[in-house]
Design a protein around this motif. Structure first.
Motif, PDB file in Angstrom:
ATOM      1  N   MET A  32       0.840  -1.193   0.000  1.00 36.82           N
ATOM      2  CA  MET A  32       0.000   0.000   0.000  1.00 36.82           C
ATOM      3  C   MET A  32       0.873   1.239   0.000  1.00 36.82           C
ATOM      4  N   ARG A  33       0.339   2.288  -0.592  1.00 33.79           N
ATOM      5  CA  ARG A  33       0.990   3.588  -0.517  1.00 33.79           C
ATOM      6  C   ARG A  33       0.610   4.223   0.819  1.00 33.79           C
ATOM      7  N   TYR A  34       1.386   5.218   1.222  1.00 30.80           N
ATOM      8  CA  TYR A  34       1.168   5.860   2.510  1.00 30.80           C
ATOM      9  C   TYR A  34      -0.272   6.377   2.650  1.00 30.80           C
ATOM     10  N   GLY A  35      -0.767   7.073   1.656  1.00 26.31           N
ATOM     11  CA  GLY A  35      -2.108   7.652   1.726  1.00 26.31           C
ATOM     12  C   GLY A  35      -3.197   6.598   1.888  1.00 26.31           C
ATOM     13  N   GLU A  36      -3.043   5.488   1.181  1.00 25.13           N
ATOM     14  CA  GLU A  36      -4.008   4.383   1.310  1.00 25.13           C
ATOM     15  C   GLU A  36      -4.026   3.854   2.741  1.00 25.13           C
ATOM     16  N   SER A  40      -7.008   3.968   5.593  1.00 25.27           N
ATOM     17  CA  SER A  40      -7.502   2.694   6.115  1.00 25.27           C
ATOM     18  C   SER A  40      -7.526   2.654   7.638  1.00 25.27           C
ATOM     19  N   ILE A  41      -6.590   3.356   8.268  1.00 26.78           N
ATOM     20  CA  ILE A  41      -6.463   3.315   9.726  1.00 26.78           C
ATOM     21  C   ILE A  41      -7.036   4.604  10.299  1.00 26.78           C
ATOM     22  N   ASP A  46      -0.579  11.597  11.318  1.00 25.98           N
ATOM     23  CA  ASP A  46       0.559  11.420  10.419  1.00 25.98           C
ATOM     24  C   ASP A  46       1.834  11.149  11.210  1.00 25.98           C
ATOM     25  N   LYS A  47       2.041  11.915  12.267  1.00 28.26           N
ATOM     26  CA  LYS A  47       3.260  11.767  13.071  1.00 28.26           C
ATOM     27  C   LYS A  47       3.394  10.348  13.618  1.00 28.26           C
ATOM     28  N   VAL A  48       2.323   9.830  14.174  1.00 25.81           N
ATOM     29  CA  VAL A  48       2.360   8.497  14.778  1.00 25.81           C
ATOM     30  C   VAL A  48       2.500   7.424  13.700  1.00 25.81           C
ATOM     31  N   LEU A  49       1.763   7.549  12.604  1.00 24.85           N
ATOM     32  CA  LEU A  49       1.851   6.547  11.540  1.00 24.85           C
ATOM     33  C   LEU A  49       3.263   6.497  10.964  1.00 24.85           C
ATOM     34  N   ILE A  50       3.852   7.646  10.710  1.00 22.75           N
ATOM     35  CA  ILE A  50       5.213   7.683  10.174  1.00 22.75           C
ATOM     36  C   ILE A  50       6.185   7.021  11.147  1.00 22.75           C
ATOM     37  N   GLN A  51       6.052   7.323  12.446  1.00 19.10           N
ATOM     38  CA  GLN A  51       6.947   6.727  13.438  1.00 19.10           C
ATOM     39  C   GLN A  51       6.773   5.206  13.514  1.00 19.10           C
ATOM     40  N   GLN A  52       5.518   4.751  13.484  1.00 14.94           N
ATOM     41  CA  GLN A  52       5.256   3.321  13.555  1.00 14.94           C
ATOM     42  C   GLN A  52       5.818   2.604  12.330  1.00 14.94           C
ATOM     43  N   LEU A  53       5.660   3.212  11.151  1.00 13.79           N
ATOM     44  CA  LEU A  53       6.194   2.622   9.929  1.00 13.79           C
ATOM     45  C   LEU A  53       7.726   2.541   9.985  1.00 13.79           C
ATOM     46  N   LYS A  54       8.354   3.595  10.492  1.00 15.65           N
ATOM     47  CA  LYS A  54       9.818   3.588  10.633  1.00 15.65           C
ATOM     48  C   LYS A  54      10.262   2.483  11.589  1.00 15.65           C
ATOM     49  N   ASP A  55       9.558   2.350  12.712  1.00 16.96           N
ATOM     50  CA  ASP A  55       9.888   1.293  13.685  1.00 16.96           C
ATOM     51  C   ASP A  55       9.762  -0.086  13.049  1.00 16.96           C
ATOM     52  N   MET A  56       8.662  -0.299  12.340  1.00 20.89           N
ATOM     53  CA  MET A  56       8.416  -1.609  11.734  1.00 20.89           C
ATOM     54  C   MET A  56       9.422  -1.905  10.626  1.00 20.89           C
ATOM     55  N   GLU A  57       9.848  -0.876   9.901  1.00 15.85           N
ATOM     56  CA  GLU A  57      10.872  -1.071   8.880  1.00 15.85           C
ATOM     57  C   GLU A  57      12.214  -1.413   9.548  1.00 15.85           C
ATOM     58  N   ARG A  73       6.425   8.714  -4.721  1.00 21.22           N
ATOM     59  CA  ARG A  73       5.595   7.508  -4.639  1.00 21.22           C
ATOM     60  C   ARG A  73       6.369   6.489  -3.811  1.00 21.22           C
ATOM     61  N   VAL A  74       5.792   6.149  -2.669  1.00 20.56           N
ATOM     62  CA  VAL A  74       6.413   5.200  -1.750  1.00 20.56           C
ATOM     63  C   VAL A  74       5.405   4.106  -1.452  1.00 20.56           C
ATOM     64  N   ASP A  75       5.851   2.860  -1.535  1.00 22.20           N
ATOM     65  CA  ASP A  75       5.009   1.713  -1.213  1.00 22.20           C
ATOM     66  C   ASP A  75       5.545   1.036   0.041  1.00 22.20           C
ATOM     67  N   TYR A  76       4.625   0.535   0.847  1.00 18.60           N
ATOM     68  CA  TYR A  76       4.980  -0.254   2.023  1.00 18.60           C
ATOM     69  C   TYR A  76       4.441  -1.657   1.821  1.00 18.60           C
ATOM     70  N   ALA A  77       5.223  -2.653   2.214  1.00 16.00           N
ATOM     71  CA  ALA A  77       4.809  -4.050   2.072  1.00 16.00           C
ATOM     72  C   ALA A  77       5.398  -4.857   3.219  1.00 16.00           C
ATOM     73  N   LEU A  78       4.780  -5.990   3.496  1.00 16.75           N
ATOM     74  CA  LEU A  78       5.320  -6.883   4.510  1.00 16.75           C
ATOM     75  C   LEU A  78       6.538  -7.616   3.954  1.00 16.75           C
ATOM     76  N   THR A  79       7.541  -7.789   4.788  1.00 20.02           N
ATOM     77  CA  THR A  79       8.671  -8.644   4.459  1.00 20.02           C
ATOM     78  C   THR A  79       8.240 -10.086   4.730  1.00 20.02           C
ATOM     79  N   GLU A  80       9.089 -11.047   4.433  1.00 17.44           N
ATOM     80  CA  GLU A  80       8.777 -12.442   4.769  1.00 17.44           C
ATOM     81  C   GLU A  80       8.585 -12.590   6.283  1.00 17.44           C
ATOM     82  N   PHE A  81       9.417 -11.901   7.041  1.00 19.74           N
ATOM     83  CA  PHE A  81       9.292 -11.908   8.504  1.00 19.74           C
ATOM     84  C   PHE A  81       7.933 -11.337   8.918  1.00 19.74           C
ATOM     85  N   GLY A  82       7.533 -10.236   8.289  1.00 23.99           N
ATOM     86  CA  GLY A  82       6.243  -9.628   8.572  1.00 23.99           C
ATOM     87  C   GLY A  82       5.075 -10.513   8.177  1.00 23.99           C
TER      88      GLY A  82
END
Length: 111
Positions: A32-36, A40-41, A46-57, A73-82
């Motif tokens: 998903m892209r950041y905006g999507e 969804s959530i 924005d501040k919290v979502l960005i921080q959580q995404l950075k932590d999870m990455e 354009r930035v996409d986020y996806a689960l890794t195999e671990f995720g």
């Protein structure tokens, strides 16, 4: 001294909190892209979502792909671990769906 009390303690230290499980849930459906993700959530800033995404990455749960385009354009996806972690949430999601009324009643009584 053991670093964790049990496996649940280990998992919750990695994805504990209000927003990380929801991020995991939505990204389990596909990249998903950041905006999507933000739309969804509901209720996450924005501040919290960005921080959580950075932590999870940083923890290797998600990957961030910057396509180097303008506008960005930035996409986020689960890794195999995720993906392996998101599988653990399937039963919990099913339980929550099946017991929404009881959960709502319990939360209303507690307030």
């Amino acid at each position: 001294m053991r670093p964790f009390i049990c496996g649940l303690d280990a998992a919750l230290r990695l994805i504990g909190g209000k927003w990380k499980p929801l991020i995991l849930f939505f990204l389990a459906r596909g990249p998903m892209r950041y905006g999507e993700l933000k739309r969804s959530i509901e209720g996450v800033s924005d501040k919290v979502l960005i921080q959580q995404l950075k932590d999870m990455e940083r923890h290797g749960i998600i990957s961030r792909t910057d396509h180097g385009e303008v506008p960005p354009r930035v996409d986020y996806a689960l890794t195999e671990f995720g993906k392996s972690l998101s599988g653990a949430f399937v039963s919990l999601c099913e339980w929550g769906e099946a017991h929404q009324t009881e959960i709502l009643d319990a939360l209303v009584e507690a307030s």
